[in-house]
Design a protein around this motif. Structure first.
Motif, PDB file in Angstrom:
ATOM      1  N   UNK A 169       0.902  -1.096   0.024  1.00 48.35           N
ATOM      2  CA  UNK A 169      -0.073   0.004   0.088  1.00 48.35           C
ATOM      3  C   UNK A 169       0.828   1.134  -0.036  1.00 48.35           C
ATOM      4  N   UNK A 170       0.428   2.399  -0.273  1.00 49.08           N
ATOM      5  CA  UNK A 170       1.226   3.626  -0.274  1.00 49.08           C
ATOM      6  C   UNK A 170       1.463   4.054   1.161  1.00 49.08           C
ATOM      7  N   UNK A 171       2.535   4.509   1.433  1.00 51.85           N
ATOM      8  CA  UNK A 171       2.792   5.137   2.608  1.00 51.85           C
ATOM      9  C   UNK A 171       1.964   6.355   2.865  1.00 51.85           C
ATOM     10  N   UNK A 172       1.484   6.325   4.252  1.00 49.72           N
ATOM     11  CA  UNK A 172       0.909   7.678   4.515  1.00 49.72           C
ATOM     12  C   UNK A 172       1.822   8.824   4.936  1.00 49.72           C
ATOM     13  N   UNK A 173       1.389   9.914   4.453  1.00 45.61           N
ATOM     14  CA  UNK A 173       1.963  11.024   4.569  1.00 45.61           C
ATOM     15  C   UNK A 173       2.091  11.580   5.942  1.00 45.61           C
ATOM     16  N   UNK A 174       0.712  11.514   6.606  1.00 43.69           N
ATOM     17  CA  UNK A 174       0.630  11.955   8.023  1.00 43.69           C
ATOM     18  C   UNK A 174       0.311  10.889   8.924  1.00 43.69           C
TER      19      UNK A 174
END
Length: 348
Positions: free
Chosen positions: A216-221
């Motif tokens: 999955x994408x890495x969360x920015x926050x």
């Protein structure tokens, strides 16, 4: 009583895996024969450590033909003793350590059963992606183990259990045949769901030797908070409110009783209580967002409203990654904190 394997079978198995693939050395076997809490201990005449799926299949085939039972072990992090042999030959996945592929376009990672969960996470991170299954023993727990036990971890609310994160499996069946089911397709509605059946079977239907898993994408926050509560019902009410407020951004919601926290503060060096009060219950929340500041804003809004309405007591939001890690350490060390106390409980 389990009969020991014949000398002929033992010699054939040793020849099959070579000198690096077997041991009967008591010093090497000792840590493999004791469950982490020291509640169960076992015995084995031989530990086999195949280096490939093909070697695993040959071992299982020989043992099946001879009627010799096997116990399969990954990182030996289980707390119920299922990985401890009681006279069976021990089959360890410790040498099956390859990460075969990381594809950030398809969001798929393929790794062998002996790769630790932390190593899977790190390989995904190098590719700019994320494998979200996380648990306290991830430094030693293996991919084969977490899939075969359908481990949940702390991000079940958003990502589900291990079964939900698996796209395909490579498995040695009880007769020694290999099922090569390392599929990568998400929209796969063909035939029986053998992947789902084998995930969570705890080795009873076959030996998992490799898995393809979702990335999955890495969360920015990211925002992490500790909240004091008066009751489990208050925790359920807060959970309902959090789901409405942040939807899929709610990644973790862990309920802890006062006694578990007391044990952690007493028995784990370096632990600090982030709350100044002493609530009977507390919840550890984590919120993620695709924007840098969104998670923090949502957490502040959620907790301010909960406190104003008397749903939550004292609440503290981690001000740094180090503080967030400290919050999580209080939760993840619950098992280790209980061990010195003698009798322990396990629930999730």
């Amino acid at each position: 009583m389990i009969r020991p394997p014949s000398d002929d079978l033992v010699n054939r198995l040793k020849a099959l895996v070579g000198p690096e693939g077997w041991t009967d050395d008591p010093d090497i076997l000792a840590p493999r024969l004791v469950e982490w809490r020291d509640r169960w201990s076992g015995r084995t005449p031989l530990m086999l450590s195949p280096a490939s799926t093909e070697e695993t299949a040959a071992i299982v085939g020989l043992c099946a033909a001879a009627g010799a039972p096997l116990t399969v072990q990954g990182g030996n992090t289980g707390l119920v003793g299922g990985q401890i042999p009681q006279g069976e030959i021990l089959l360890s996945t410790r040498r099956m350590r390859a990460i075969r592929d990381v594809d950030p376009v398809d969001d798929v990672l393929v790794a062998e059963a002996g790769v630790t969960l932390a190593e899977v996470q790190a390989a995904a991170a190098v590719a700019g992606r994320r494998f979200p299954l996380s648990l306290a023993s991830e430094g030693t727990a293996t991919l084969g183990g977490v899939v075969s036990t359908n481990a949940g971890g702390v991000a079940v609310l958003r990502f589900g259990t291990a079964r939900d994160l698996v796209l395909g499996l490579e498995v040695v069946l009880p007769n020694g045949e290999i099922w090569r089911g390392l599929r990568r397709l998400r929209k796969d509605n063909t035939g029986y769901d053998l992947r789902g059946l084998l995930s969570g079977a705890e080795g009873t239907l076959g030996v998992i030797t490799a898995a393809s898993v979702k990335l999955f994408p890495q969360p920015a926050g990211r925002a992490v908070a500790m909240v004091g509560l008066e009751s489990p019902q208050a925790a359920l009410d807060l959970l309902t409110r959090a789901r409405r407020a942040v939807d899929a951004g709610l990644e973790a919601f862990e309920l802890m009783a006062r006694q578990g926290v007391v044990f952690a503060l007493r028995n784990i060096p370096g632990q600090r209580d982030p709350l100044t009060t002493d609530p009977p219950w507390r919840v550890l929340l984590e919120i993620a967002s695709p924007d840098l500041d969104g998670a923090g804003r949502r957490m502040e809004s959620l907790l301010a409203e909960a406190c104003e309405q008397g749903l939550a007591g004292e609440a503290v939001i981690a001000a740094s990654e180090a503080q967030a890690a400290a919050f999580w350490s209080l939760r993840e060390n619950q098992s280790a904190a209980q061990k010195p106390e003698g009798a322990t409980w396990k629930h999730d």
